[in-house]
Design a protein around this motif. Sequence first.
Motif, PDB file in Angstrom:
ATOM      1  N   GLY A   1      -8.675  -8.099   3.275  1.00  0.00           N
ATOM      2  CA  GLY A   1      -8.750  -6.648   3.437  1.00  0.00           C
ATOM      3  C   GLY A   1      -9.908  -6.261   4.348  1.00  0.00           C
ATOM      4  O   GLY A   1      -9.950  -5.150   4.875  1.00  0.00           O
TER       5      GLY A   1
ATOM      6  N   GLN B   1      -4.961  -3.384  -8.204  1.00  0.00           N
ATOM      7  CA  GLN B   1      -3.712  -3.141  -7.461  1.00  0.00           C
ATOM      8  C   GLN B   1      -2.532  -3.172  -8.444  1.00  0.00           C
ATOM      9  O   GLN B   1      -1.674  -2.289  -8.420  1.00  0.00           O
ATOM     10  CB  GLN B   1      -3.563  -4.245  -6.434  1.00  0.00           C
ATOM     11  CG  GLN B   1      -2.630  -3.922  -5.313  1.00  0.00           C
ATOM     12  CD  GLN B   1      -2.641  -5.074  -4.317  1.00  0.00           C
ATOM     13  OE1 GLN B   1      -3.695  -5.663  -4.049  1.00  0.00           O
ATOM     14  NE2 GLN B   1      -1.493  -5.413  -3.785  1.00  0.00           N
TER      15      GLN B   1
ATOM     16  N   GLN C   1      -5.576   3.137  -6.814  1.00  0.00           N
ATOM     17  CA  GLN C   1      -5.047   2.887  -5.456  1.00  0.00           C
ATOM     18  C   GLN C   1      -6.185   2.835  -4.444  1.00  0.00           C
ATOM     19  O   GLN C   1      -6.186   2.015  -3.529  1.00  0.00           O
ATOM     20  CB  GLN C   1      -4.035   3.977  -5.091  1.00  0.00           C
ATOM     21  CG  GLN C   1      -2.704   3.773  -5.781  1.00  0.00           C
ATOM     22  CD  GLN C   1      -1.758   4.953  -5.622  1.00  0.00           C
ATOM     23  OE1 GLN C   1      -2.185   6.057  -5.275  1.00  0.00           O
ATOM     24  NE2 GLN C   1      -0.477   4.723  -5.903  1.00  0.00           N
ATOM     25  N   TYR C   2      -7.178   3.723  -4.629  1.00  0.00           N
ATOM     26  CA  TYR C   2      -8.334   3.746  -3.726  1.00  0.00           C
ATOM     27  C   TYR C   2      -9.093   2.416  -3.804  1.00  0.00           C
ATOM     28  O   TYR C   2      -9.452   1.820  -2.789  1.00  0.00           O
ATOM     29  CB  TYR C   2      -9.228   4.925  -4.113  1.00  0.00           C
ATOM     30  CG  TYR C   2     -10.585   4.924  -3.462  1.00  0.00           C
ATOM     31  CD1 TYR C   2     -10.712   5.109  -2.081  1.00  0.00           C
ATOM     32  CD2 TYR C   2     -11.753   4.747  -4.213  1.00  0.00           C
ATOM     33  CE1 TYR C   2     -11.971   5.109  -1.481  1.00  0.00           C
ATOM     34  CE2 TYR C   2     -13.004   4.740  -3.629  1.00  0.00           C
ATOM     35  CZ  TYR C   2     -13.104   4.916  -2.264  1.00  0.00           C
ATOM     36  OH  TYR C   2     -14.337   4.906  -1.661  1.00  0.00           O
TER      37      TYR C   2
ATOM     38  N   THR D   1      -7.735  -0.292  -1.653  1.00  0.00           N
ATOM     39  CA  THR D   1      -7.745  -0.178  -0.183  1.00  0.00           C
ATOM     40  C   THR D   1      -9.043  -0.734   0.401  1.00  0.00           C
ATOM     41  O   THR D   1     -10.020  -0.932  -0.332  1.00  0.00           O
ATOM     42  CB  THR D   1      -7.668   1.300   0.258  1.00  0.00           C
ATOM     43  OG1 THR D   1      -8.840   1.958  -0.275  1.00  0.00           O
ATOM     44  CG2 THR D   1      -6.408   1.977  -0.233  1.00  0.00           C
TER      45      THR D   1
ATOM     46  N   GLU E   1     -11.103   0.868   2.314  1.00  0.00           N
ATOM     47  CA  GLU E   1     -12.185   1.873   2.219  1.00  0.00           C
ATOM     48  C   GLU E   1     -12.818   1.870   0.821  1.00  0.00           C
ATOM     49  O   GLU E   1     -13.974   2.206   0.656  1.00  0.00           O
ATOM     50  CB  GLU E   1     -11.680   3.310   2.480  1.00  0.00           C
ATOM     51  CG  GLU E   1     -11.036   3.553   3.830  1.00  0.00           C
ATOM     52  CD  GLU E   1      -9.622   3.009   3.872  1.00  0.00           C
ATOM     53  OE1 GLU E   1      -8.783   3.483   3.092  1.00  0.00           O
ATOM     54  OE2 GLU E   1      -9.370   2.084   4.684  1.00  0.00           O
TER      55      GLU E   1
END
Length: 574
Positions: A104, A301, A317-318, A321, A323
């Motif tokens: 990632g 996840q 969800q954040y 990711t 970020e």
Amino acid sequence: MQEVDKTRLLILYGSQTGNAQDVAERVAREARLLLFAPSIMPMDAYPLQHLPDEKLVVLVTATTGQGDPPDNMRKFWRMLLRKNLPGDLLAGLQYAVFGLGDSGYVKYNVAAKKLDRRLAALGAEPLLERGLGDDQHPSGYEASLDPWLQQLWAVLRQRCPLPPGVQQPVLDEAALLQLGPPKYKRVTAADHFQDTRHIEFDLQGSGFDYQPGDLLAVFPRTPAADVEAALLRLGLDGDAWLRVEPAEQQQQQQQQQQDNGTQHANGSSSAAGAVCEATARAIVQGVLDLSGCSPRRYLFQVLSHFVSNAMQQKRLQYFATAEGRDDLYRYNQRERRSLLEVLQDFSSAAPPLERLLEAAPLLSPRQFSLASSPAAHPGRAAILVAVVAWATPTKRLRKGLLTSCPSADFYYRQEWGQLMQQQALQQQHGLIVAFSRHSPQLDQQQLLDMLQQQQQQQPGNAAASSAADGAGAATEQAAAAAAAAAAVAAAEVRPPGSRVYVTHKLREQGAMVWQLLQQGAWVYVSGSAEKMPAAVVSALEDVAQQHGGLTREAAAKYIRQLELSGRYHVEAWS
Ligand SMILES: Cc1cc2nc3c(=O)[nH]c(=O)nc-3n(C[C@H](O)[C@H](O)[C@H](O)COP(=O)(O)O)c2cc1C
């Protein structure tokens, strides 16, 4: 067992939060089982000027920050990057690199990739293609580590064959013996910062035997209150019987059933190859790591797919990711958040147990070097365990998994005791100089036990001696060595706040240390991996110069030679 001249294997790691260190330790464990002589330490603890003299090195490194090397390899890396190093500096070195990273991140595994390229540019020869572990993989970095290790051992065995008649040992994690409940006692002073427990097992009647330095594996069990809380939280009936199978096998079976046009209502009729059947309570207690290691990103996840509350889903969800990575680190790893805490924070997530088993941290054994001698304490085996408790940056009190466990299963597995036994205790000189520093591994207690054992064994004829005739069998030489070694090691039982380190004692008692080395002493260094191994090398180099009249270069070469001839061992931890 036939004695084997073991091939030295240097294992260096760079690790920010412990994963790369775990991998390096696994490499070392397997290497010992496969009859190599591993030496393991963080890269910064290794004196880089010695690298050109090495033959085989395995390097394990994580990537941290924004593509940065971990803190404990920065010095090593800076020195390796020096422009004036000749292109054939490492011409005699064969190496293997395994990297840990997260695809990632933009700079995926760059520390390992750059290290690999730099070693090749300095003339070293890769043993195999670098391995790259990825946090994003559902099984984490182990997905690529397992096949990479298999390949590594195959290549190494090809290049370093065992002598004729010596069988290749099998990597067998299953040969375990369960022991009864242990007795505990604290060995450090009540006001000492580290609470270390001496845990002793009664082996009487077990028919079991071990050698000093062998390993004892402790399988922690999660406290019942946490297990019940998890069952409740997951809506599981603790008494329900479940079958656990590997996912691939399950898929194959489903495929087969579809191909045959059949479906088994309860799945029980096609039990072939089922791994185990157990109650939900037993699985949650014995398999899931509810209160120890922090979960991997993959868990967040997975949870995001089984959550009903919209706010919680957004946060999960954040976290999954790129970020959200740093915030996840602050919430999860830095705070040592446990699986149970995560499940409680994300209270609307209801993952099925099979998905949790795929994504959650699983309980794994903790291994300890045995800290007793069977000759001095027949029928008993002991380990030293440090009580681990600390506060996180937000002042949450955390405990080590074993420290928080009211009970654990204790197993014994024979490993590198053989190395010490054969090298230090049974050979002619039988001398040991050891340095110990509050190590939960090879500690003061273990040192003294090894010396006791040594005194009870006729040098060169260990098998013939017994505890009963041991005192008579002790040679003057061994007794003198025991006294000397104990004197040096005593430096480490220092009052809180004292600034006397073992390196001071080594220099102070340099004449005796030099004399012991001249007599063929074995050196065991045990302690913090951070600075101690390099500091001890430098102290011994000073001793060799001052008391042996060697030049600086000759002294470095002398210590190096000790390592190469298998008389210098480091067991460090961080
Ligand atoms: C704060 C932080 C920054 C990271 N940066 C990177 C990166 O730039 N590239 C990468 O491939 N992996 C990155 N990772 C993933 C780690 O390399 C991976 O989790 C690894 O298993 C950690 O190993 P360690 O415990 O030995 O430090 C990062 C992880 C954290 C927590």
